[in-house]
Design an enzyme around this catalytic site. Structure first.
Site, PDB file in Angstrom:
ATOM      1  CB  SER A   1      -1.114   0.029   1.175  1.00 53.25           C
ATOM      2  OG  SER A   1      -1.920  -1.034   0.968  1.00 53.25           O
TER       3      SER A   1
ATOM      4  NE  ARG B   1       2.872  -7.564  10.423  1.00 52.95           N
ATOM      5  CZ  ARG B   1       2.941  -7.306   9.281  1.00 52.95           C
ATOM      6  NH1 ARG B   1       3.673  -7.893   8.165  1.00 52.95           N
ATOM      7  NH2 ARG B   1       2.360  -6.201   8.702  1.00 52.95           N
TER       8      ARG B   1
ATOM      9  CG  ASP C   1       2.386   1.815   7.441  1.00 54.43           C
ATOM     10  OD1 ASP C   1       3.455   1.273   7.490  1.00 54.43           O
ATOM     11  OD2 ASP C   1       1.412   1.563   6.916  1.00 54.43           O
TER      12      ASP C   1
ATOM     13  CG  ASP D   1      -4.150  -5.211   1.819  1.00 57.46           C
ATOM     14  OD1 ASP D   1      -3.758  -6.099   1.446  1.00 57.46           O
ATOM     15  OD2 ASP D   1      -3.822  -4.352   2.600  1.00 57.46           O
TER      16      ASP D   1
END
Length: 542
Positions: free
Chosen positions: A74, A197, A270, A408
């Site tokens: 993205s 994560r 991000d 997504d």
């Protein structure tokens, strides 16, 4: 969160907008099996594909400034869309530096190591440990270990975040083995902690997740496991926990203390910002920090302007981007997305610029507060669509950009039924959006930034949770008030050779605005000579 820009100009006559709808993760693949795009009921997009000019464009590899066969993402996708040109991405830039053994000459890293050696602190290297290439790359971590050895840094602790999202769900062990081999070869470093994560790389202000990673890194009372890194991973698998969700585990007595230094090797900002803010900001209200530390932090790239950190690879400025061209011509533009994709339609689409441009209005729709989006595959698409329709109806925006996150974010779950529902929701929203655009005679350009939900099972038969290298669709519904002059009686879209870099030139073409020389992409629009017919907006099927 919504914003109004005092520089927005108001015209009494309503503007026929050009709307860019980015279906995040909606790739194209012919095969129906394991394809949540093809298996979904999408009557609106199916009808548009057959009735209007359409094509396929590339959204991965060299076409977006990445290595060949590297899946798109993205950040890269929106940056390329906004720039209208192929930009060498940070993955390539850093990989070349590591390959050419030039980390040793990096000024920021060298200053950081000198300061650390002078103070006698421990070097903590942290980041996502995989070869996914979306947020980080294991070769960069190996390069850092070699750099630390070359600088004579003896006390080196590695805090590794397991992936399972941009890689196979159970692939962490092979990456750990690679790092342990590098540690053995250089004689430098130890793996001090592991953490999925999910905890360390949240980007949606779910601070309860970030706080668990923070405690792992800073709490002197955090229990030390007797298991090795590989044993800890296998134990998680036995408990039904895959790489992304591995609970924080400390493997040695090393944790962050005053005078230590942290190198965060993720190159994509991000999902790294929240943890860095927790480690460095004085005025921080995400959660109560019980173990504040006075440490230096160096990040591979600039995660956010104004953060009190050093940066190894500062941003290279970009000019003449899509948003700038719109602003320079005194036109208004509107950007909207859910929380998960809001930075992409703003910061990344504007080439890494935080501040809105003149005439640019941004609107954020909160994503649902669920553990994983397969639990709510519709996400906030309805609210997003409604807010966008309200903006379109004002008639003041020449360009509208909307991102639908569902294909997504739900595709990343690897759960087929949920991904199908996500795609069906987006299809119905496109129908509603189209009605609003049609009332003003505007045009709609539908595309995606990369593939994902068109492939839900990988070659190994396991759920595929990563992006893909498949092309993405482009559909143009040309509005009655946006018909292009001087192009015969009708248009088509270029059948081959297109990429995301061609979208900004195409949008400028639709807006009848000149393309800057810096934009090396080319419009996808080509003339054809057919009998003239009205370009009617089809009724939505929902």
């Amino acid at each position: 969160m919504s914003g109004s820009n005092p520089a927005v100009s108001i015209n009494k006559k309503k503007v026929a907008p050009v709307v860019l709808a980015i279906l995040d993760g909606w790739g194209y693949r012919e095969e129906i099996e394991h394809n949540a795009v093809r298996q979904a009921s999408t009557p609106v997009i199916d009808a548009l594909w057959h009735a209007y000019p359409h094509t396929l464009i590339e959204a991965s590899g060299a076409d977006v400034g990445l290595p060949d066969e590297q899946m798109g993402n993205s950040e890269v996708g929106h940056l390329t869309i906004g720039a209208g040109r192929i930009i060498q991405q940070e993955l390539v830039r850093i990989s070349n530096t590591v390959k050419e053994n030039k980390l040793i000459a990096n000024p920021a890293l060298n200053q950081f190591s000198q300061s650390l050696k002078k103070g006698g602190g421990t070097l903590h290297i942290m980041g996502l440990c995989s070869d996914g290439g979306v947020h980080s790359h294991i070769k960069h971590l190996c390069g850092l270990i070699e750099w630390a050895a070359s600088k004579g840094l003896k006390n080196v602790s590695l805090h590794l975040f397991t992936d399972g999202r941009d890689t196979s769900a159970k692939s962490a062990t092979k990456y750990i083995n690679t790092i342990e081999a590098k540690i053995k070869a250089t004689g430098v470093g130890e793996i001090s902690s592991l953490c999925g994560r999910y905890w360390a790389m949240d980007r949606d202000n779910r601070w309860e997740r970030t706080s668990k990673a923070y405690e792992l890194l800073t709490d002197p009372r955090f229990a030390i496991s007797k298991l090795s890194a590989a044993e800890s991973i296998n134990k998680s698998y036995q408990e039904g926990i895959t790489d992304e969700f591995i609970e924080p585990v400390r493997l040695s007595s090393s944790f962050l203390k005053d005078g230590d230094g942290v190198v965060f090797f993720n190159f994509r900002p991000d999902r790294a910002r929240q943890l860095v803010k927790a480690l460095k900001l004085k005025d921080f209200d995400g959660f109560e920090r019980k173990n504040k530390t006075d440490i230096d932090v160096l990040t591979f790239t600039q995660y956010e302007s104004g953060l009190p950190v050093s940066v190894a690879f500062p941003p290279e400025p970009l000019n003449d981007l899509l948003g700038q061209v719109i602003a320079d011509h005194g036109l208004n533009q509107y950007r909207t997305a859910e929380t998960e994709k809001y930075p992409h339609v703003t910061y990344f689409l504007n080439g890494g610029i935080e501040k809105p441009l003149k005439g640019e209005v941004r609107h954020l729709v909160p994503s649902p507060r669920v553990a994983t989006y397969d639990l709510q595959p519709e996400m906030s698409a309805d609210e997003l669509t409604e807010s966008c329709i309200q903006a379109i109806d004002t008639g003041i925006y020449s360009l509208v950009v909307i991102n639908f996150a569902n294909p997504d974010m739900v595709g990343h779950s690897g759960i087929m039924k949920a991904a199908i529902k996500a795609n069906e929701k987006v299809d119905s929203c496109i129908g509603k959006l189209l009605n609003s655009i049609g009332k003003l005679g505007g045009s709609l350009l539908i595309t995606a930034d990369h593939g994902n939900s068109e492939m839900m099972i990988g070659p190994d038969g396991q759920p595929w949770t990563a992006h893909t290298t498949n092309p993405v669709p482009v559909i143009l519904i040309e509005g009655e008030k946006r018909k292009l002059s001087g192009y015969g009686n009708d248009i088509k879209l270029r059948e081959s050779g297109g990429g995301l870099a061609d979208l900004a030139p195409t949008l400028l073409h639709l807006l009848n605005l000149p393309k800057p020389k810096a934009m090396t992409g080319k419009t996808l629009i080509e003339p054809i000579n057919l009998p003239k017919k009205p370009n009617l907006i089809p009724q939505p099927a929902y």
